[in-house]
Write a protein that holds these residues in place. Structure first.
Motif, mmCIF file in Angstrom:
data_model
loop_
_atom_site.group_PDB
_atom_site.id
_atom_site.type_symbol
_atom_site.label_atom_id
_atom_site.label_comp_id
_atom_site.label_asym_id
_atom_site.label_seq_id
_atom_site.Cartn_x
_atom_site.Cartn_y
_atom_site.Cartn_z
ATOM 1 N N ALA A 1 36.684 35.204 31.323
ATOM 2 C CA ALA A 1 37.192 34.752 30.022
ATOM 3 C C ALA A 1 37.651 35.933 29.185
ATOM 4 C CB ALA A 1 36.101 33.966 29.286
ATOM 5 N N GLU A 2 36.903 37.068 29.280
ATOM 6 C CA GLU A 2 37.280 38.257 28.505
ATOM 7 C C GLU A 2 38.588 38.855 28.988
ATOM 8 O OE1 GLU A 2 32.682 38.666 28.843
ATOM 9 O OE2 GLU A 2 34.314 37.766 29.981
ATOM 10 N N SER A 3 38.751 38.940 30.314
ATOM 11 C CA SER A 3 40.000 39.504 30.823
ATOM 12 C C SER A 3 41.176 38.588 30.507
ATOM 13 C CB SER A 3 39.896 39.773 32.331
ATOM 14 O OG SER A 3 39.674 38.591 33.062
ATOM 15 N N ASP A 4 40.965 37.284 30.529
ATOM 16 C CA ASP A 4 42.031 36.357 30.156
ATOM 17 C C ASP A 4 42.427 36.535 28.691
ATOM 18 O OD1 ASP A 4 42.229 35.247 32.673
ATOM 19 O OD2 ASP A 4 40.969 33.509 32.217
ATOM 20 N N ALA A 5 41.420 36.798 27.844
ATOM 21 C CA ALA A 5 41.716 37.030 26.428
ATOM 22 C C ALA A 5 42.525 38.310 26.245
ATOM 23 C CB ALA A 5 40.414 37.104 25.632
ATOM 24 N N LEU A 6 42.196 39.350 27.012
ATOM 25 C CA LEU A 6 42.960 40.590 26.952
ATOM 26 C C LEU A 6 44.393 40.369 27.451
ATOM 27 C CD1 LEU A 6 40.271 43.113 28.256
ATOM 28 C CD2 LEU A 6 41.147 42.946 25.929
ATOM 29 N N HIS B 1 31.169 51.599 26.885
ATOM 30 C CA HIS B 1 32.386 51.226 26.180
ATOM 31 C C HIS B 1 32.516 49.716 26.069
ATOM 32 C CE1 HIS B 1 33.216 55.428 26.998
ATOM 33 N NE2 HIS B 1 34.246 55.369 26.191
ATOM 34 N N ASP B 2 33.335 49.279 25.133
ATOM 35 C CA ASP B 2 33.517 47.849 24.888
ATOM 36 C C ASP B 2 34.603 47.235 25.761
ATOM 37 O OD1 ASP B 2 31.685 47.441 22.497
ATOM 38 O OD2 ASP B 2 32.956 49.061 21.759
ATOM 39 N N ILE B 3 35.614 48.026 26.100
ATOM 40 C CA ILE B 3 36.758 47.530 26.850
ATOM 41 C C ILE B 3 37.277 48.637 27.756
ATOM 42 C CG2 ILE B 3 39.205 46.828 26.642
ATOM 43 C CD1 ILE B 3 38.385 45.402 24.036
ATOM 44 N N THR B 4 37.727 48.271 28.961
ATOM 45 C CA THR B 4 38.376 49.223 29.864
ATOM 46 C C THR B 4 39.806 48.773 30.141
ATOM 47 O OG1 THR B 4 36.302 49.832 30.967
ATOM 48 C CG2 THR B 4 38.348 50.265 32.159
ATOM 49 N N LEU B 5 40.729 49.716 29.973
ATOM 50 C CA LEU B 5 42.122 49.507 30.355
ATOM 51 C C LEU B 5 42.419 50.497 31.470
ATOM 52 C CD1 LEU B 5 43.707 49.284 26.766
ATOM 53 C CD2 LEU B 5 42.803 47.421 28.181
ATOM 54 N N ASN B 6 42.643 49.966 32.669
ATOM 55 C CA ASN B 6 42.862 50.840 33.820
ATOM 56 C C ASN B 6 44.353 51.100 33.989
ATOM 57 O OD1 ASN B 6 41.811 52.405 35.920
ATOM 58 N ND2 ASN B 6 42.169 50.811 37.434
ATOM 59 N N LEU B 7 44.702 52.369 34.251
ATOM 60 C CA LEU B 7 46.099 52.787 34.275
ATOM 61 C C LEU B 7 46.667 52.856 35.683
ATOM 62 C CD1 LEU B 7 45.899 55.593 31.549
ATOM 63 C CD2 LEU B 7 46.074 53.115 31.271
ATOM 64 N N GLU B 8 46.190 51.974 36.548
ATOM 65 C CA GLU B 8 46.824 51.824 37.851
ATOM 66 C C GLU B 8 48.261 51.341 37.650
ATOM 67 O OE1 GLU B 8 45.689 51.903 41.436
ATOM 68 O OE2 GLU B 8 44.516 53.423 40.412
ATOM 69 N N PRO B 9 49.119 51.450 38.670
ATOM 70 C CA PRO B 9 50.534 51.122 38.479
ATOM 71 C C PRO B 9 50.761 49.689 38.017
ATOM 72 C CG PRO B 9 50.173 52.195 40.591
ATOM 73 C CD PRO B 9 48.829 51.905 40.042
ATOM 74 N N LEU C 1 34.678 48.833 39.482
ATOM 75 C CA LEU C 1 33.403 49.419 39.066
ATOM 76 C C LEU C 1 33.154 49.181 37.584
ATOM 77 C CD1 LEU C 1 33.690 52.786 41.019
ATOM 78 C CD2 LEU C 1 32.254 50.826 41.603
ATOM 79 N N SER C 2 34.201 49.306 36.784
ATOM 80 C CA SER C 2 34.067 49.040 35.353
ATOM 81 C C SER C 2 33.659 47.592 35.108
ATOM 82 C CB SER C 2 35.389 49.354 34.654
ATOM 83 O OG SER C 2 35.383 48.902 33.321
ATOM 84 N N ALA C 3 34.331 46.678 35.787
ATOM 85 C CA ALA C 3 34.025 45.258 35.611
ATOM 86 C C ALA C 3 32.627 44.922 36.107
ATOM 87 C CB ALA C 3 35.061 44.413 36.341
ATOM 88 N N SER C 4 32.142 45.655 37.115
ATOM 89 C CA SER C 4 30.848 45.328 37.719
ATOM 90 C C SER C 4 29.681 45.538 36.766
ATOM 91 C CB SER C 4 30.631 46.147 38.995
ATOM 92 O OG SER C 4 30.322 47.498 38.699
ATOM 93 N N VAL C 5 29.853 46.350 35.734
ATOM 94 C CA VAL C 5 28.773 46.567 34.760
ATOM 95 C C VAL C 5 28.958 45.684 33.530
ATOM 96 C CG1 VAL C 5 28.309 48.905 35.546
ATOM 97 C CG2 VAL C 5 29.919 48.556 33.663
ATOM 98 N N GLY C 6 29.938 44.769 33.578
ATOM 99 C CA GLY C 6 30.106 43.798 32.509
ATOM 100 C C GLY C 6 31.073 44.183 31.425
ATOM 101 N N THR C 7 31.769 45.297 31.554
ATOM 102 C CA THR C 7 32.736 45.691 30.538
ATOM 103 C C THR C 7 34.052 44.946 30.757
ATOM 104 O OG1 THR C 7 31.751 47.898 30.428
ATOM 105 C CG2 THR C 7 33.964 47.646 29.506
ATOM 106 N N PRO C 8 34.533 44.204 29.764
ATOM 107 C CA PRO C 8 35.820 43.509 29.923
ATOM 108 C C PRO C 8 36.908 44.494 30.351
ATOM 109 C CG PRO C 8 34.728 42.764 27.931
ATOM 110 C CD PRO C 8 33.915 43.915 28.450
ATOM 111 N N THR C 9 37.617 44.152 31.429
ATOM 112 C CA THR C 9 38.521 45.103 32.069
ATOM 113 C C THR C 9 39.847 44.438 32.390
ATOM 114 O OG1 THR C 9 36.647 46.308 33.050
ATOM 115 C CG2 THR C 9 38.802 46.601 34.090
ATOM 116 N N LEU C 10 40.923 45.171 32.132
ATOM 117 C CA LEU C 10 42.255 44.738 32.526
ATOM 118 C C LEU C 10 42.962 45.909 33.182
ATOM 119 C CD1 LEU C 10 44.026 42.221 32.469
ATOM 120 C CD2 LEU C 10 44.954 42.967 30.282
#
Length: 412
Positions: free
Chosen positions: A331-336, A194-202, A364-373
């Motif tokens: 930089a990617e997470s800051d952009a998100l 995937h290109d982007i991960t949005l995690n639904l933690e609280p 884990l998502s961030a560890s494979v290089g996928t921009p994550t927020l």
């Protein structure tokens, strides 16, 4: 900064710049239909949250986990999702992968987890209820509120017939609180596609998102001594409990406040009879670090410092069992973040940004290089306690935030 295996630096910076360029377009008036739908869905969303909270789904409790998963699957199928179940052996629960296909260019991963830290019977003892604008019950914000936010954001987009994304995948983890090799492999494999991960933690109590997280590990100390009668001949023994106490005190100082590294001993075991000098003792410590290099340092220092013993002729062994990696700010997470803050600004709300000492699947998502927020779930507090709560007033804004976020990144 963590190395990213998926893409070279120039490509990653290009993505960050492209994401940042989206921000001005979202600094505007609210999207009227999404706002109206999100507000209209609040009562319905709370009813779904009540159903989920009133099901015991502690880590490893397959009947409850599969019941929660079944409810989520039913809702996601209504939106046209295809479903895949991934067995989480050996507890017979299942991870859920739900996939929606669109016509745009970006693949977006939404993650949440079905397990809680609460034992069976907790739902009956503390069922879902609302008091003074807050919803209570086991797992109400961690992370059943995240599941609800995800489902209703997708409902809002479904009402718009919005399909300007290549793919949306909803991954519901059955073992986030304890972790599992199956879940780790599944998250990494899925996130990498995937290109982007949005995690639904609280959402954080200050109405925020999480842009970095510490990684986790467990330090283990094992002591071997010599048994003897505690009253008749204690001098003939080698007290493993006393040596363990010494080790806990000195090894507990290995944290580094400046680097946000902590080590806290939480489990100690020694002896089973008061009249016998114990010949075995062990301890475990929770270790958190913001950068992976600190785990290397802790592992080395455990061995080095533990060589300083209090009780002669005892044996001390140490090890570090690594868990989730750190989730770095990039930089990617800051952009998100910039996009998300602009979206919340549409509602006249301010989105705060923070880090967390708690590890999560987003690491884990961030560890494979996928921009994550992280932190797109319903806002709440008192996590992992009987007083855990979710802010009722955050339900509609969080549905709006997630739905608009998907729109802004889905076709760029």
């Amino acid at each position: 900064m963590r190395a990213f295996p998926r893409s070279p630096l120039a490509l990653r910076l290009g993505l960050a710049l492209a994401l940042t360029a989206l921000a001005p377009s979202v600094m505007a008036a609210p999207h009227k239909q999404i706002q109206a739908d999100a507000e209209q869905y609040q009562g319905e969303a709370l009813k779904l949250l009540e159903r989920l909270v009133n099901i015991d789904s502690g880590s490893g409790y397959a009947p409850g986990l599969n019941q929660v998963g079944g409810i989520a699957i039913e809702e996601l199928k209504k939106l046209g999702a295809t479903i895949e179940l991934v067995p989480n052996t050996p507890d017979k629960s299942n991870h859920v992968l739900a996939t929606l296909k669109g016509t745009g260019t970006k693949k977006i991963l939404l993650m949440a987890h079905m397990d809680t830290v609460f034992k069976e019977g907790s739902a009956a003892e503390r069922p879902f209820h609302i008091k003074d604008g807050r919803a209570y019950g086991p797992g109400v914000m961690d992370d059943k509120g995240g599941i609800v936010a995800g489902i209703y954001a997708l409902k809002v987009l479904h009402n718009l017939n919005y399909r300007d994304y290549a793919q949306i995948t909803v991954l519901l983890d059955a073992s986030e609180e304890t972790g599992s090799d199956i879940a780790t492999d599944l998250i990494k494999k899925t996130a990498k596609a995937h290109d982007i991960t949005l995690n639904l933690e609280p959402g954080r109590p200050a109405d925020g998102l999480v842009v970095w997280r510490k990684g986790s590990a467990t330090a283990v100390v094992d002591v071997k001594g010599k048994a003897s009668h505690a009253g008749v001949a204690p001098e003939l023994g080698r007290n493993a409990a006393m040596e363990l106490s010494h080790q806990v005190l000195q090894l507990g100082k290995l944290g580094d406040e400046a680097k946000k590294t902590t080590i806290n001993f939480t489990v100690l075991k020694a002896g089973d009879r008061t009249n016998v000098i114990p010949d075995q003792a062990s301890a475990k410590a929770d270790v958190r670090a913001a950068v992976p290099e600190e785990f290397d340092r802790i592992e080395q220092d455990l061995a080095k410092v533990s060589a300083n013993k209090l009780i002669p002729d005892t044996e001390v062994k140490t090890s570090l069992q690594r868990g989730l990696p750190p989730m770095p700010q990039t930089a990617e997470s800051d952009a998100l973040v910039t996009i998300a803050q602009g979206i919340y600004g549409e509602l006249g709300r301010t989105l705060t940004i923070e880090g967390s000492g708690g590890a999560a699947d987003s690491s884990l998502s961030a560890s494979v290089g996928t921009p994550t927020l992280d932190g797109f779930g319903i806002v709440g507090g008192n996590i992992h306690t009987p007083e855990e709560y979710a802010e009722v007033g955050s339900v509609a804004p969080r549905i709006y935030l997630l739905a608009r976020m998907i729109m802004e990144v889905g076709n760029k």
